[in-house]
Design a protein around this motif. Structure first.
Motif, PDB file in Angstrom:
ATOM      1  N   GLY A   3     -43.180-113.618  21.827  1.00 20.71           N
ATOM      2  CA  GLY A   3     -42.993-113.364  23.246  1.00 20.71           C
ATOM      3  C   GLY A   3     -42.568-111.944  23.558  1.00 20.71           C
ATOM      4  N   LEU A   4     -41.792-111.791  24.629  1.00 23.30           N
ATOM      5  CA  LEU A   4     -41.269-110.477  25.005  1.00 23.30           C
ATOM      6  C   LEU A   4     -40.093-110.147  24.093  1.00 23.30           C
ATOM      7  CD1 LEU A   4     -41.581-108.168  27.153  1.00 23.30           C
ATOM      8  CD2 LEU A   4     -39.700-109.291  28.377  1.00 23.30           C
ATOM      9  N   PHE A   5     -38.970-110.816  24.294  1.00 23.28           N
ATOM     10  CA  PHE A   5     -37.828-110.763  23.382  1.00 23.28           C
ATOM     11  C   PHE A   5     -36.782-111.755  23.856  1.00 23.28           C
ATOM     12  CE2 PHE A   5     -37.040-107.449  26.556  1.00 23.28           C
ATOM     13  CZ  PHE A   5     -35.762-107.760  27.004  1.00 23.28           C
TER      14      PHE A   5
ATOM     15  N   LEU B 163     -44.397-116.848  26.651  1.00 20.14           N
ATOM     16  CA  LEU B 163     -45.734-116.331  26.959  1.00 20.14           C
ATOM     17  C   LEU B 163     -45.745-115.396  28.149  1.00 20.14           C
ATOM     18  CD1 LEU B 163     -47.652-119.723  26.552  1.00 20.14           C
ATOM     19  CD2 LEU B 163     -47.431-117.903  24.852  1.00 20.14           C
ATOM     20  N   GLY B 164     -44.570-114.896  28.560  1.00 23.18           N
ATOM     21  CA  GLY B 164     -44.542-114.022  29.723  1.00 23.18           C
ATOM     22  C   GLY B 164     -43.219-113.318  29.871  1.00 23.18           C
TER      23      GLY B 164
ATOM     24  N   PHE C 115     -48.304-116.184  30.937  1.00 22.93           N
ATOM     25  CA  PHE C 115     -48.188-117.522  31.519  1.00 22.93           C
ATOM     26  C   PHE C 115     -46.785-118.036  31.211  1.00 22.93           C
ATOM     27  CE2 PHE C 115     -52.795-117.259  31.011  1.00 22.93           C
ATOM     28  CZ  PHE C 115     -53.270-117.818  32.192  1.00 22.93           C
ATOM     29  N   LEU C 116     -45.895-118.012  32.185  1.00 24.50           N
ATOM     30  CA  LEU C 116     -44.526-118.471  31.966  1.00 24.50           C
ATOM     31  C   LEU C 116     -44.413-119.925  32.408  1.00 24.50           C
ATOM     32  CD1 LEU C 116     -41.974-115.628  32.800  1.00 24.50           C
ATOM     33  CD2 LEU C 116     -42.095-117.019  30.738  1.00 24.50           C
ATOM     34  N   LEU C 117     -44.634-120.826  31.472  1.00 29.93           N
ATOM     35  CA  LEU C 117     -44.757-122.247  31.792  1.00 29.93           C
ATOM     36  C   LEU C 117     -43.418-122.945  31.942  1.00 29.93           C
ATOM     37  CD1 LEU C 117     -47.504-123.014  29.136  1.00 29.93           C
ATOM     38  CD2 LEU C 117     -47.877-122.587  31.568  1.00 29.93           C
TER      39      LEU C 117
ATOM     40  N   LEU D 290     -45.396-112.227  37.267  1.00 32.62           N
ATOM     41  CA  LEU D 290     -46.820-112.372  36.957  1.00 32.62           C
ATOM     42  C   LEU D 290     -47.079-113.658  36.186  1.00 32.62           C
ATOM     43  CD1 LEU D 290     -49.499-110.529  37.143  1.00 32.62           C
ATOM     44  CD2 LEU D 290     -49.086-110.128  34.708  1.00 32.62           C
ATOM     45  N   GLY D 291     -46.235-113.928  35.197  1.00 25.96           N
ATOM     46  CA  GLY D 291     -46.405-115.123  34.378  1.00 25.96           C
ATOM     47  C   GLY D 291     -45.987-116.391  35.080  1.00 25.96           C
TER      48      GLY D 291
END
Length: 801
Positions: A145-147, A112-113, A70-72, A117-118
């Motif tokens: 998160g991812l990085f 969060l992404g 979820f990329l808010l 998709l996020g």
């Protein structure tokens, strides 16, 4: 919070003193952000509580959207905007000599992404709340998160994202609603008078603790919930060293997409996915049972949506709960499960359709594996009955085959709906990639073209354009984005075109300033801002863009009379930490930037910029400033894309292949308002089927191609000649899987058309305005209405403010 600025100022100052223990004059920007954030969250809380109470009292059907991403983006200003109090707060702060934008800079993007998709999931949550639809997100609260991407000497270096370093003002920990998730152990079979039951014993328990974040609808009373699960040690760790157990437990929610090169990483990914679905399904069942006694009617009150294959274990997990805990028979549980679950496919790339080795899956999730085995046995029996003797078909369609558990197959078999995310993508799924499943379940398959929320990608990120649109066509488009079509009546208005040109220029100035501050590169505001920002992957073909820039460099060096419209090529992308090839492309972009930007003559005409650590908040500066949107994936490979829609909404013109939603954008705006090139999807699929593509032929017959490919390894760049050998090999030795060389000449031609079109300023502005006018169709509100009506069968609850 208050409806007038004076009252707000007084409340803000009192709250700051009480929360931070210091006077206003001593406060920092972070103190001010923390104070305002808490005030806003408390203001939201009343609506949040009322929404939940309304859902309970109405007892209408709700949807739960399960997604690994979820990329808010930042939420402070977006929440103020959705609540309708942004102007009051901004004016009040201004009188205190505080900039709302400066305060917002203290907020980290929620890590969060990763990519589309996020961002799509975030848009969907926004639309669900705004449309008063009872729908909630279920995800993972990643600590890092991812990085965080840093560029060192042109190379990507990954650092942990420290987004929680100062806490998250928007979240509420709900430890009383924690769930236990079980791993490892074994399954005991218990036979009692014609009844067989199963007991998972010796399991390692992990505590899933929910953190809730409010999802605020725009100009409505609805506040939905994004529930994020955090992995914490349970009260005891059987047969384990306590420190090792604690480390392994916390690792589940440490990083998004842990390295799965080796078995340890694969196990961790699988743990993550089951952790998400088990905690979520347990929570959904507990909520349902508070108001409903009959679990056989779960599907009448609950829809559960699987966003790509990552949460596909929701199917066997729901079966487990219905059978092992609720006592339903297999047949009863299967009917409820398949009526409750639906699935969105986001890719046709085989490497993205997850498959798990049995030797890892079975010991980690013994009961879940048993259930999947039974699903597979029954499905294969169904196939045998329909296609007797067709062993090959059964082998290809089986959920478990060749010692692998195939998650996409599980998602299809266990869902009532399977949708693609653009018309062409859905057709490819039905007619090629999932043809056998479509033949088996033709009524399950459907299309839901992606959309974006204009509330973030227009109202928030481009307030100047928003104001211009309101002044031109009124403000109805704010709540009904399809009304942007009214803009078409005004596109020939000279005053509108002049004002839009001024807006675009002001946004280009903002981005240019940021580039100079961050990259130390001064760029020409009057140049074409040509932008490609998205996840770094071979099929998205950032390489094609790079080779074209190399070609332009060569022409400018060789021919003093060669003219092109000045351009600034802007890239932004993260490459997966283990994706060696993609990381080489990032290095290549930087090597090219060094070459171009430091050439006294060439740099007057073109510049190359790579913007580090691409994320939502950075995208909000990039999209409004772009003139050209690069959507150049190999046709048939990009399921939809949503960046193309964000660029379109901000008046950038698309350079794109006939792929994903590019096709639908073209259908909306007309061929004359988009720049298309390259192979069609069918031509790509034909090449892949007949194997007749020979990249060497293009290398030998096009001197432009030969020159740029040779420059990858002949010392053209300052690095060692072997630095980009892998890239050259991908094009020649490995026969150019994504047809970069095949589309190269067509890409050069279309870019020349772009340059010529840009010189006709009046017509270019009209094309931009047409793109904006038609962008309302690509609102996520439209997409979510289709999901709600056609898949989830949910209805609006609540009313406008």
């Amino acid at each position: 919070m208050s409806s007038n600025k004076d009252s707000f100022k007084n409340n803000f100052l009192k709250r700051l003193e009480s929360m931070c223990g210091k006077g206003f004059e001593e406060s920092t920007k972070r103190d001010q952000y923390y104070t305002l954030g808490n005030m806003v969250r408390e203001y939201i809380s009343r609506k949040w509580i009322e929404t939940n109470e309304l859902y309970r009292s109405e007892n209408k059907k709700q949807v739960y959207y399960l997604s690994i991403e979820f990329l808010l983006g930042r939420l402070l200003v977006q929440n103020l905007l959705n609540l309708g109090i942004k102007d009051v707060v901004e004016e009040g702060l201004k009188e205190l000599h505080i900039s709302l934008n400066d305060i917002e800079e203290c907020e980290s993007d929620a890590a969060l992404g990763n990519g589309g998709l996020g961002r799509l999931a975030a848009c969907f949550l926004d639309s669900l709340a705004t449309l008063n639809l009872p729908g909630h997100g279920c995800g993972i609260r990643y600590k890092h998160g991812l990085f965080d991407q840093k560029i060192v000497d042109g190379y990507q270096v990954e650092l942990p994202e420290q987004w929680l370093r100062h806490g998250n003002v928007w979240e509420v920990r709900k430890s009383d609603e924690a769930k236990e998730v079980l791993f490892w152990g074994r399954v005991e079979t218990i036979v009692e008078e014609n009844h067989v039951s199963f007991n998972h014993v010796g399991a390692e328990k992990v505590l899933a603790v929910p953190y809730d974040m409010p999802v605020v609808g725009f100009n409505v009373s609805t506040v939905n919930t994004l529930r994020l699960w955090n992995a914490e040690p349970a009260s005891f760790a059987p047969n384990r060293d306590i420190l090792t157990y604690k480390r392994d437990t916390e690792a589940i929610t440490d990083f998004l997409y842990p390295d799965d090169t080796y078995d340890e990483g694969k196990i961790l990914r699988l743990k993550q996915q089951y952790f998400l679905v088990s905690s979520s399904i347990q929570n959904i069942m507990a909520s349902y049972k508070k108001e409903n006694a009959n679990v056989r009617e779960l599907h009448k009150s609950v829809a559960i949506h699987i966003n790509d294959t990552h949460p596909a274990l929701a199917i066997p997990e729901l079966m487990r709960i219905l059978m092992d805990i609720e006592g339903l028979s297999w047949e009863e549980a299967w009917e409820v499960t398949t009526k409750t679950l639906s699935y969105t496919n986001h890719t046709i790339l085989s490497e993205a359709l997850e498959k798990w080795p049995i030797y890892l899956f079975k010991p980690l999730l013994p009961r879940i594996f048993m259930i999947i085995e039974e699903i597979n046995e029954r499905f294969c029996a169904e196939l045998w009955e329909k296609y007797p003797g067709d062993w090959y078909r059964i082998e290809q369609m089986a959920i478990i085959a060749h010692d692998l558990v195939k998650m996409a197959h599980l998602a299809i078999v266990g869902s009532n709906s399977i949708n693609g995310v653009a018309k062409i993508h859905s057709e490819i799924l039905k007619n090629r990639e999932m043809k056998t499943f479509y033949e088996m379940y033709p009524t399950k398959f459907n299309n839901k073209t992606n959309g974006i929320t204009h509330r973030r990608w227009l109202l928030k990120s481009n307030p100047e354009l928003t104001t211009l649109l309101k002044n031109t066509i009124g403000d109805e488009f704010v709540s009904k984005p399809e009304m942007l079509l009214d803009l078409k009546k005004h596109i020939h208005n000279p005053s509108l075109k002049e004002q839009f040109s001024d807006v675009k220029r002001s946004r280009k100035e903002i981005l240019a300033k940021k580039i100079e501050e961050k990259n130390g590169i001064k760029i020409d505001i009057d140049s074409i801002f040509d932008v490609q920002v998205k996840r770094l992957h071979a099929y998205k073909r950032q390489l094609l863009n790079v080779l074209h820039i190399m070609y332009l460099y060569n022409r400018l060096k060789e021919d003093a009379n060669f003219f092109i419209q000045p351009r600034t090529f802007i890239f932004g992308a993260k490459a997966s930490p283990t994706y060696y090839y993609a990381k080489k492309i990032i290095k290549l972009i930087h090597s090219l930037a060094d070459k171009v930007n430091n050439d006294p003559r060439v740099s007057k005409v073109i510049k190359v910029v790579f913007m580090e650590n691409y994320r939502v908040s950075l995208a909000e500066d990039i999209f409004p400033a772009a003139d050209v949107s690069e959507q150049i994936s190999t046709a048939s490979k990009e399921a939809s894309g949503t960046g193309n829609m964000k660029f379109m909404m901000n008046g950038a013109l698309t350079v794109g292949t006939l792929d994903g939603a590019n096709i639908e954008i073209m259908e909306e705006i007309g061929q004359e308002n988009i720049f298309t090139f390259g192979l069609t999807a069918q031509e790509v699929l034909n090449y892949e089927e007949n194997g007749r593509y020979r990249s060497m032929e293009y290398y030998h017959h096009d001197l432009r191609i030969r020159q740029v490919v040779d420059q990858l390894t002949n010392g053209f760049f300052a690095e060692d000649e072997g630095e980009y050998e892998a890239i050259a090999d991908s094009l020649l030795v490995q026969n150019d899987q994504y047809f970069v060389l095949r589309d190269f000449a067509s890409y050069i031609d279309v870019q020349e058309r772009v340059g010529s079109a840009y010189q006709e300023n009046d017509r270019w502005l009209e094309k931009s305005l047409i793109n904006i006018a038609h962008s309302g169709y690509f609102s996520s509100d439209r997409t979510i209405k289709q999901y709600a009506d056609e898949i989830w069968k949910i209805e609006p609850i609540g009313m406008k403010v």
